[in-house]
Design a protein around this motif. Structure first.
Motif, PDB file in Angstrom:
ATOM      1  N   LEU A  22       0.809  -1.216   0.000  1.00 17.97           N
ATOM      2  CA  LEU A  22       0.000   0.000   0.000  1.00 17.97           C
ATOM      3  C   LEU A  22       0.847   1.273   0.000  1.00 17.97           C
ATOM      4  N   SER A  23       2.140   1.139   0.246  1.00 23.96           N
ATOM      5  CA  SER A  23       2.993   2.321   0.395  1.00 23.96           C
ATOM      6  C   SER A  23       3.002   3.234  -0.831  1.00 23.96           C
ATOM      7  N   PRO A  24       3.016   2.715  -2.084  1.00 24.32           N
ATOM      8  CA  PRO A  24       2.945   3.642  -3.212  1.00 24.32           C
ATOM      9  C   PRO A  24       1.642   4.441  -3.228  1.00 24.32           C
ATOM     10  N   ALA A  25       0.530   3.801  -2.876  1.00 22.75           N
ATOM     11  CA  ALA A  25      -0.749   4.515  -2.829  1.00 22.75           C
ATOM     12  C   ALA A  25      -0.727   5.597  -1.757  1.00 22.75           C
ATOM     13  N   ILE A  26      -0.128   5.285  -0.614  1.00 25.58           N
ATOM     14  CA  ILE A  26      -0.032   6.264   0.469  1.00 25.58           C
ATOM     15  C   ILE A  26       0.833   7.445   0.040  1.00 25.58           C
ATOM     16  N   ALA A  27       1.977   7.143  -0.581  1.00 23.68           N
ATOM     17  CA  ALA A  27       2.886   8.210  -1.023  1.00 23.68           C
ATOM     18  C   ALA A  27       2.209   9.116  -2.046  1.00 23.68           C
ATOM     19  N   LEU A  28       1.455   8.517  -2.971  1.00 22.24           N
ATOM     20  CA  LEU A  28       0.781   9.321  -3.990  1.00 22.24           C
ATOM     21  C   LEU A  28      -0.339  10.153  -3.382  1.00 22.24           C
ATOM     22  N   ALA A  29      -1.083   9.564  -2.441  1.00 22.98           N
ATOM     23  CA  ALA A  29      -2.174  10.296  -1.801  1.00 22.98           C
ATOM     24  C   ALA A  29      -1.654  11.501  -1.024  1.00 22.98           C
ATOM     25  N   VAL A  30      -0.525  11.327  -0.337  1.00 24.64           N
ATOM     26  CA  VAL A  30       0.047  12.415   0.455  1.00 24.64           C
ATOM     27  C   VAL A  30       0.513  13.566  -0.439  1.00 24.64           C
ATOM     28  N   SER A  31       1.063  13.242  -1.600  1.00 23.20           N
ATOM     29  CA  SER A  31       1.646  14.273  -2.470  1.00 23.20           C
ATOM     30  C   SER A  31       0.706  14.748  -3.572  1.00 23.20           C
ATOM     31  N   TRP A  32      -0.473  14.158  -3.688  1.00 20.54           N
ATOM     32  CA  TRP A  32      -1.365  14.445  -4.817  1.00 20.54           C
ATOM     33  C   TRP A  32      -1.683  15.936  -4.944  1.00 20.54           C
ATOM     34  N   GLY A  33      -2.027  16.571  -3.849  1.00 21.30           N
ATOM     35  CA  GLY A  33      -2.404  17.979  -3.899  1.00 21.30           C
ATOM     36  C   GLY A  33      -1.259  18.896  -4.288  1.00 21.30           C
ATOM     37  N   MET A  34      -0.030  18.476  -4.092  1.00 29.46           N
ATOM     38  CA  MET A  34       1.133  19.308  -4.429  1.00 29.46           C
ATOM     39  C   MET A  34       1.561  19.140  -5.883  1.00 29.46           C
ATOM     40  N   LEU A  35       1.094  18.077  -6.535  1.00 30.40           N
ATOM     41  CA  LEU A  35       1.540  17.794  -7.897  1.00 30.40           C
ATOM     42  C   LEU A  35       0.796  18.664  -8.907  1.00 30.40           C
ATOM     43  N   PRO A  36       1.498  19.193  -9.910  1.00 28.63           N
ATOM     44  CA  PRO A  36       0.811  19.930 -10.987  1.00 28.63           C
ATOM     45  C   PRO A  36       0.017  18.957 -11.846  1.00 28.63           C
ATOM     46  N   ASP A  37      -0.953  19.474 -12.584  1.00 30.61           N
ATOM     47  CA  ASP A  37      -1.777  18.605 -13.432  1.00 30.61           C
ATOM     48  C   ASP A  37      -0.967  17.973 -14.557  1.00 30.61           C
ATOM     49  N   VAL A  38       0.022  18.712 -15.061  1.00 28.18           N
ATOM     50  CA  VAL A  38       0.904  18.198 -16.111  1.00 28.18           C
ATOM     51  C   VAL A  38       2.280  17.972 -15.505  1.00 28.18           C
ATOM     52  N   ILE A  39       2.796  16.753 -15.654  1.00 24.63           N
ATOM     53  CA  ILE A  39       4.052  16.389 -15.006  1.00 24.63           C
ATOM     54  C   ILE A  39       5.010  15.764 -16.022  1.00 24.63           C
ATOM     55  N   PRO A  40       6.308  15.806 -15.748  1.00 26.74           N
ATOM     56  CA  PRO A  40       7.251  15.057 -16.597  1.00 26.74           C
ATOM     57  C   PRO A  40       6.982  13.564 -16.447  1.00 26.74           C
ATOM     58  N   ALA A  41       6.900  12.864 -17.573  1.00 29.92           N
ATOM     59  CA  ALA A  41       6.502  11.461 -17.530  1.00 29.92           C
ATOM     60  C   ALA A  41       7.552  10.510 -18.068  1.00 29.92           C
ATOM     61  N   HIS A  42       8.629  11.036 -18.624  1.00 32.51           N
ATOM     62  CA  HIS A  42       9.699  10.163 -19.097  1.00 32.51           C
ATOM     63  C   HIS A  42      10.986  10.955 -19.201  1.00 32.51           C
ATOM     64  N   TRP A  43      12.066  10.345 -18.753  1.00 27.34           N
ATOM     65  CA  TRP A  43      13.392  10.963 -18.824  1.00 27.34           C
ATOM     66  C   TRP A  43      14.270  10.179 -19.776  1.00 27.34           C
ATOM     67  N   GLY A  44      14.821  10.843 -20.758  1.00 27.86           N
ATOM     68  CA  GLY A  44      15.748  10.224 -21.690  1.00 27.86           C
ATOM     69  C   GLY A  44      17.174  10.671 -21.412  1.00 27.86           C
ATOM     70  N   ALA A  45      18.050  10.441 -22.375  1.00 24.55           N
ATOM     71  CA  ALA A  45      19.458  10.791 -22.198  1.00 24.55           C
ATOM     72  C   ALA A  45      19.659  12.288 -22.036  1.00 24.55           C
ATOM     73  N   GLU A  46      18.782  13.096 -22.634  1.00 26.91           N
ATOM     74  CA  GLU A  46      18.929  14.545 -22.591  1.00 26.91           C
ATOM     75  C   GLU A  46      17.948  15.199 -21.622  1.00 26.91           C
ATOM     76  N   GLY A  47      17.366  14.413 -20.748  1.00 27.75           N
ATOM     77  CA  GLY A  47      16.422  14.978 -19.785  1.00 27.75           C
ATOM     78  C   GLY A  47      14.985  14.577 -20.102  1.00 27.75           C
ATOM     79  N   ILE A  48      14.054  15.434 -19.719  1.00 32.67           N
ATOM     80  CA  ILE A  48      12.632  15.138 -19.904  1.00 32.67           C
ATOM     81  C   ILE A  48      12.294  15.122 -21.390  1.00 32.67           C
ATOM     82  N   ASP A  49      11.703  14.031 -21.863  1.00 33.55           N
ATOM     83  CA  ASP A  49      11.313  13.956 -23.272  1.00 33.55           C
ATOM     84  C   ASP A  49       9.836  13.593 -23.458  1.00 33.55           C
ATOM     85  N   ARG A  50       9.095  13.509 -22.363  1.00 35.76           N
ATOM     86  CA  ARG A  50       7.644  13.310 -22.474  1.00 35.76           C
ATOM     87  C   ARG A  50       6.961  13.880 -21.241  1.00 35.76           C
TER      88      ARG A  50
END
Length: 224
Positions: A22-50
């Motif tokens: 359950l720990s991932p669910a708890i971690a996400l619930a605790v931080s959900w309100g602080m997260l922006p609606d659009v987030i970096p979703a993939h990191w490549g060799a040159e940084g964020i690429d999605r």
């Protein structure tokens, strides 16, 4: 011969495994309100690429709980004495199932915490943001390993009560093989979805799958 008396899984071990699942669910619930609606979703060799929606993060605790919980359920259904021959030694079925459950939970928790940290990093918010959805082709192989592994790990729940010793060991070996496949699927999913890109996805998945299948082959070769 009398049937072996089932030794229940320790309540402490069960509680720890459930908390980790359950720990991932708890971690996400605790931080959900602080997260922006659009987030970096993939990191490549040159940084964020999605970039993507924070709703994508829900998949991590969901898959983690289903996979880890399934392995824990299987561990609780064993008597605690089953061992399977492997190379020059043997593997304890319950121990492998419990350790696999913990490993899947830790993979989910660590990957999600890293994802949350990256999403909250100030430097990640700058620049133009173009969102893109995650290709299901990236998660195809990990999904097959996860689903097949869970089904295989739970298969011996239908083991006949009067099964012969060799058939009984085969059932137990299949459950261990399923647990290993679940762990491999979880690792592949995290690396493919968040870290690896381009041809490295196929290379990484092939390498992890090969290691897992060698383990499964050695474990099940007596019945192949």
């Amino acid at each position: 011969m009398d049937e072996p008396t089932a030794k229940p899984l320790s309540p402490v071990v069960t509680a720890v495994c459930l908390l980790l699942a359950l720990s991932p669910a708890i971690a996400l619930a605790v931080s959900w309100g602080m997260l922006p609606d659009v987030i970096p979703a993939h990191w490549g060799a040159e940084g964020i690429d999605r970039w993507g929606s924070k709703v994508e993060m829900v998949a991590v605790p969901a898959v983690t709980f289903l996979a880890s919980g399934g392995l824990l359920f299987g561990a609780r259904r064993t008597t605690g004495d089953e061992r399977v021959s492997f190379l020059n030694g043997s593997l304890g079925e319950r121990a492998v199932m419990v350790v696999s459950s913990i490993c899947v939970s830790l993979v989910g928790l660590v990957s999600l915490v890293c994802w949350i940290t990256g999403a909250l990093a100030p430097e990640a918010a700058g620049g133009a943001i173009e969102t893109a959805t995650l290709s299901w082709q990236v998660l195809g192989v990990p999904a097959i390993f996860l689903v097949a592994g869970i089904l295989l790990a739970l298969r011996s729940l239908n083991m006949p009560e009067d099964a012969e010793m060799l058939l009984e060991e085969q059932y137990h070996a299949q459950r261990i093989a399923g647990a290993i496949m679940v762990v491999a699927g979880a690792v592949m999913a995290v690396l493919s979805a968040l870290v690896l890109s381009g041809t490295m996805i196929q290379v990484g998945q092939a390498a992890i799958a090969a290691v897992a299948m060698v383990f499964v082959f050695v474990l099940l070769k007596r019945w192949l």
